[in-house]
Design a protein around this motif. Sequence first.
Motif, PDB file in Angstrom:
ATOM      1  N   GLY A  20       3.114  15.170 124.159  1.00 14.35           N
ATOM      2  CA  GLY A  20       2.031  16.273 123.792  1.00 14.35           C
ATOM      3  C   GLY A  20       0.899  16.232 125.063  1.00 14.35           C
ATOM      4  O   GLY A  20       0.252  17.078 125.198  1.00 14.35           O
ATOM      5  N   LYS A  45       0.739  19.115 116.634  1.00 17.35           N
ATOM      6  CA  LYS A  45       1.180  20.336 116.961  1.00 17.35           C
ATOM      7  C   LYS A  45       0.462  21.370 118.079  1.00 17.35           C
ATOM      8  O   LYS A  45       1.134  21.745 119.139  1.00 17.35           O
ATOM      9  N   LEU A  48       1.516  19.950 121.660  1.00 16.45           N
ATOM     10  CA  LEU A  48       2.638  20.140 122.000  1.00 16.45           C
ATOM     11  C   LEU A  48       2.907  21.624 122.485  1.00 16.45           C
ATOM     12  O   LEU A  48       3.581  21.879 123.507  1.00 16.45           O
ATOM     13  N   GLU A  49       2.196  22.449 121.577  1.00 20.17           N
ATOM     14  CA  GLU A  49       2.355  23.834 121.911  1.00 20.17           C
ATOM     15  C   GLU A  49       1.584  24.185 123.602  1.00 20.17           C
ATOM     16  O   GLU A  49       2.487  24.924 124.228  1.00 20.17           O
ATOM     17  N   VAL A  52       4.344  22.446 126.138  1.00 23.87           N
ATOM     18  CA  VAL A  52       5.417  23.137 126.132  1.00 23.87           C
ATOM     19  C   VAL A  52       5.044  24.371 127.331  1.00 23.87           C
ATOM     20  O   VAL A  52       5.813  24.739 128.271  1.00 23.87           O
ATOM     21  N   ALA A  64       9.604  22.157 122.144  1.00 26.30           N
ATOM     22  CA  ALA A  64       8.402  21.182 121.212  1.00 26.30           C
ATOM     23  C   ALA A  64       9.302  20.877 119.828  1.00 26.30           C
ATOM     24  O   ALA A  64      10.029  21.363 119.195  1.00 26.30           O
TER      25      ALA A  64
END
Length: 256
Positions: A20, A45, A48-49, A52, A64
Amino acid sequence: MHRSELFDVSNEIVLVTGGGSGLGLAMARALAANGAKIALADNDKASLETAVTTIVAMGGQAIAVALDVRCDEAICQAFDKVEAALGPVSVLINNAGIAHRDKATHLERDTIRKVLSINVDSVLIVAQEAARRMIRDGRGGSIINISSILSDIPMRQVAAYGASKAAVSQITKSLALEWAKHGIRVNEIRPGWFDTDLTAPFLKGPGAGVMAGQNPTGRLGEAHDLDGVVLLLASKASAFMTGSSIVVDGGHSIGR
């Protein structure tokens, strides 16, 4: 063999733990830019978003995968998700890790256990899962463990971290020896001092300047400095390499 074929990763499906941010994301971007399909695994999270989105924006393909590398069930589920979305993992970048700085006399057992659990246990368990599936399908693959120059160089106040990275080096050699017959290459990258979130506790204040000054190249590592070595280890260019450790540190380990 032409370089376009030698370093071709367009058919590779790459799982990057700790993908990430930091060096994990940097390596993922380099592979995505050359056509690899990327699965970024992390337990953050939001990171990661964003990661990506970054890869997709540059024209790459990425998904992800939520993953706490301390949970065996989550590891298995992560590989299942990648297989369902992209296909079987052919390249694993074992990058997830934590750092800790404290005087050796102040280290508590819980701290030591946490560092070793993430930096050592999880490297072996994630590699196991990748190898089981590669052996199951009879296709081989590449496992790239991210260690550190501190696996071989002692430094004050990093006893737990240094020990964990030394263990990764031994794991790399042991797995390379055992899995070579299955066509699975296991190699190690030992980065030097890069300015990332992981190294922030070491480089705060004047630390960055001090470390850069101790380096023969006169600077810290930049994200793109790992592009070449990760392309090498993920591609056919490293077909006859296994159990190898590649130092990428601007000469820090020889200039001390």
